[in-house]
Design a protein around this motif. Structure first.
Motif, PDB file in Angstrom:
ATOM      1  N   TYR A 239     -42.191  53.996  13.210  1.00  0.00           N
ATOM      2  CA  TYR A 239     -43.421  53.572  13.876  1.00  0.00           C
ATOM      3  C   TYR A 239     -43.466  54.189  15.268  1.00  0.00           C
ATOM      4  CZ  TYR A 239     -44.451  49.841  10.492  1.00  0.00           C
ATOM      5  OH  TYR A 239     -44.762  49.129   9.362  1.00  0.00           O
ATOM      6  N   PRO A 240     -44.628  54.666  15.713  1.00  0.00           N
ATOM      7  CA  PRO A 240     -44.742  55.105  17.103  1.00  0.00           C
ATOM      8  C   PRO A 240     -44.548  53.927  18.051  1.00  0.00           C
ATOM      9  CG  PRO A 240     -46.583  55.892  15.773  1.00  0.00           C
ATOM     10  CD  PRO A 240     -45.860  54.889  14.947  1.00  0.00           C
ATOM     11  N   GLU A 241     -44.118  54.212  19.261  1.00  0.00           N
ATOM     12  CA  GLU A 241     -43.933  53.168  20.252  1.00  0.00           C
ATOM     13  C   GLU A 241     -45.231  52.378  20.423  1.00  0.00           C
ATOM     14  OE1 GLU A 241     -40.687  56.076  20.954  1.00  0.00           O
ATOM     15  OE2 GLU A 241     -42.815  56.192  20.420  1.00  0.00           O
ATOM     16  N   GLY A 242     -45.107  51.063  20.386  1.00  0.00           N
ATOM     17  CA  GLY A 242     -46.272  50.190  20.535  1.00  0.00           C
ATOM     18  C   GLY A 242     -46.879  49.754  19.221  1.00  0.00           C
ATOM     19  N   ALA A 243     -46.639  50.480  18.144  1.00  0.00           N
ATOM     20  CA  ALA A 243     -47.142  50.082  16.816  1.00  0.00           C
ATOM     21  C   ALA A 243     -46.163  49.100  16.186  1.00  0.00           C
ATOM     22  CB  ALA A 243     -47.312  51.307  15.930  1.00  0.00           C
ATOM     23  N   VAL A 244     -46.702  48.123  15.483  1.00  0.00           N
ATOM     24  CA  VAL A 244     -45.857  47.101  14.864  1.00  0.00           C
ATOM     25  C   VAL A 244     -46.273  46.896  13.414  1.00  0.00           C
ATOM     26  CG1 VAL A 244     -45.427  45.905  17.050  1.00  0.00           C
ATOM     27  CG2 VAL A 244     -47.385  45.243  15.649  1.00  0.00           C
ATOM     28  N   PRO A 245     -45.356  46.408  12.588  1.00  0.00           N
ATOM     29  CA  PRO A 245     -45.707  46.110  11.194  1.00  0.00           C
ATOM     30  C   PRO A 245     -46.763  45.013  11.112  1.00  0.00           C
ATOM     31  CG  PRO A 245     -43.321  46.215  11.473  1.00  0.00           C
ATOM     32  CD  PRO A 245     -43.916  46.222  12.845  1.00  0.00           C
ATOM     33  N   ARG A 246     -47.466  44.992  10.013  1.00  0.00           N
ATOM     34  CA  ARG A 246     -48.483  43.972   9.780  1.00  0.00           C
ATOM     35  C   ARG A 246     -47.831  42.591   9.636  1.00  0.00           C
ATOM     36  NH1 ARG A 246     -50.618  46.179   4.442  1.00  0.00           N
ATOM     37  NH2 ARG A 246     -48.450  46.816   4.314  1.00  0.00           N
ATOM     38  N   PRO A 247     -48.574  41.526   9.866  1.00  0.00           N
ATOM     39  CA  PRO A 247     -47.970  40.187   9.840  1.00  0.00           C
ATOM     40  C   PRO A 247     -47.506  39.724   8.465  1.00  0.00           C
ATOM     41  CG  PRO A 247     -50.349  40.054  10.217  1.00  0.00           C
ATOM     42  CD  PRO A 247     -49.976  41.495  10.343  1.00  0.00           C
TER      43      PRO A 247
END
Length: 501
Positions: A470-478
């Motif tokens: 993941y790029p910095e700042g992107a997070v997996p979906r809940p």
């Protein structure tokens, strides 16, 4: 090989459903009522039953069997837009309603397996009514039985209980059947393979690319292993080990097909045939496995093509840090299996990505290669034999088969002791020997280790998404890692056609 490929193309043009016996079929129109007259007709028909294996292995099996595990993940591209169905597979977040899901990959896998079954059924229903050489007839019939069994084994592992079609569907009202219990599906698979083994040719006599008695035995052993029928698996697998038709290639890299050579080699038990070119028989799975966005300049050294092109979007089937760490120091398979590429256009600060290298082979044209897909290799036969012997308490004998695989990888003999220790050693060896060959999910599933392995894996991704591309700042979906079911849900589009699920 040429005869095999021509047959695949020809048969796909004219196979149709059975006609009612009162219907007069024009003799100038190809159909099941007018076509099945000679040995060549049945050879072309069974060739058509092989054809869906290309779509399955090129486009589907790695999504359902490898990326739906801890071996590979996707390379998230926030600019890609909407979440795609493959992310639901990798994230164990498939949306389910009343036991069904709209996921297109699940749907297409279902339909391709039933296409194999339908074409095999057509051959099996008619072949005994036509007179030709008994050995040739047995070989064709054995291939149809093998292919039907293979398709049902896939369906049983993916879905559990499925409709059991054993005769051609003549009219629309016959197309929907109740779900047969999983045990009944397995019983039919065993029946088909038991019938196929004595009538199929062995590897030395069979046309390359076709199922053999050895591939049928290996598939049957896999079925028995899934059922924990260890002695039955040993009995059916022993002739494959002792028959002298198969052996390990000298080095790991030589085990795999190149673009135009080394196909169906002495380690190959069964592989899906691809052919580079314009005939429609090519693959492009190497391209689907690449991290993205990748420029033509970055792609060309990997593919060796004369016309490399940029590939945008979101990368899939990217080796995880977990599989990279699974290789022991000095394991020669690691550098053969996994490469690294720098993506200048990546949104990550660390623009280095691993990619699946083990199938790499230079070819001519972008997005078009002829690399065969390995379904069963002799290395897996040896690991199967190690497992079935160990589960029967023959631990010392089992270790000898495990060590054959380890020796080629440049590793010392296993230090595992006792049945439980060797069981874990075999499980780990399968992971690295068969990495990216679509075995990992099935191994986790059949050993009952879904929660043990996948839950911590998901926690690692959520805790450190940057380590999982993941790029910095992107997070997996809940909703990631919230659906850890043993089986996939039934495809929603198929449920709309059936009252049974």
């Amino acid at each position: 090989m040429k005869k095999y490929i021509i047959g695949l193309m020809a048969a796909s043009l004219f196979l149709t459903g059975c006609e009612d016996f009162l219907t007069v079929v024009p003799e100038t129109q190809l159909s099941s009522a007018t076509f099945f007259k000679t040995q060549t007709d049945f050879e072309q028909a069974v060739n058509a039953a092989y054809a869906p294996l290309r779509t399955i292995t090129n486009d589907r099996a790695w999504l359902l069997g490898e990326m739906h595990s801890d071996n590979t993940y996707y390379a998230r591209n926030p600019l890609f837009g909407a979440v795609d169905p493959q992310e639901d597979l990798a994230d164990f977040s498939i949306l389910v309603s009343n036991g069904t899901a709209p996921n297109t990959h699940i749907l297409n896998q279902w339909r391709q397996d039933y296409l194999i079954i339908a074409r095999a059924n057509q051959v099996l229903a008619l072949i005994d009514d036509v007179e030709f050489d008994a050995t040739a007839k047995g070989n064709i019939k054995g291939q149809a039985l093998f292919l039907r069994a293979y398709a049902y084994f896939e369906l049983a592992r993916y879905f559990g209980s499925v409709p059991l079609h054993l005769t051609p569907v003549a009219v629309r009202s016959e197309s929907a059947l109740p779900l047969s219990p999983e045990a009944d599906v397995y019983a039919q698979i065993i029946s088909d393979l038991t019938a196929a083994i004595p009538i199929l040719l062995d590897k030395s006599a069979q046309q390359p690319g076709r199922a053999t008695s050895g591939s049928a035995r290996t598939l049957l052993a896999n079925v028995y292993i899934n059922q924990k029928k260890w002695s039955e698996a040993e009995q059916v697998l022993s002739p494959v080990v002792t028959g002298g038709k198969y052996m390990l290639m000298p080095t790991y890299d030589l085990a795999f097909s190149e673009n135009a050579t080394n196909k169906n080699n002495v380690e190959s038990v069964f592989e899906v045939q691809f052919l580079e070119g314009a005939a429609g028989l090519q693959g492009n799975f190497m391209y689907q496995f690449m991290p993205r966005p990748i420029s033509a300049t970055e792609l060309q050294p990997i593919m060796g093509t004369s016309n490399p092109q940029n590939i945008d979007g979101e990368g899939n089937n990217i080796p995880t840090p977990d599989i990279i760490a699974a290789y022991e120091p000095g394991d020669l398979r690691k550098d053969v299996s996994i490469g690294n590429v720098f993506l200048s256009g990546s949104a990550r600060s660390n623009k280095n990505y691993p990619y699946i290298k083990k199938f790499q082979s230079n070819h001519s044209q972008h997005n078009n290669h002829g690399i065969n897909w390995p379904v069963y290799r002799y290395a897996e036969v040896l690991l199967f034999m190690a497992e079935v012997l160990n589960e029967q308490g023959k631990t010392t004998e089992a270790a000898t088969y495990l060590n054959q695989v380890r020796s080629r990888a440049g590793l010392a003999a296993t230090t595992a002791t006792g049945q439980a220790g060797l069981r874990e050693a075999i499980f780990k060896e399968r992971r690295v020997e068969l990495a990216f060959e679509n075995k990992r999910w099935f191994d986790i599933q059949r050993t009952g280790r879904i929660d043990e392995i996948i839950i911590p894996y998901g926690q690692r991704i959520v805790a450190n998404p940057v380590a999982y591309y993941y790029p910095e700042g992107a997070v997996p979906r809940p909703n990631v890692f919230t659906n850890l079911s043993k089986f996939y849900p039934y495809p929603a589009d198929e449920s709309n056609l059936s009252p049974y699920f």
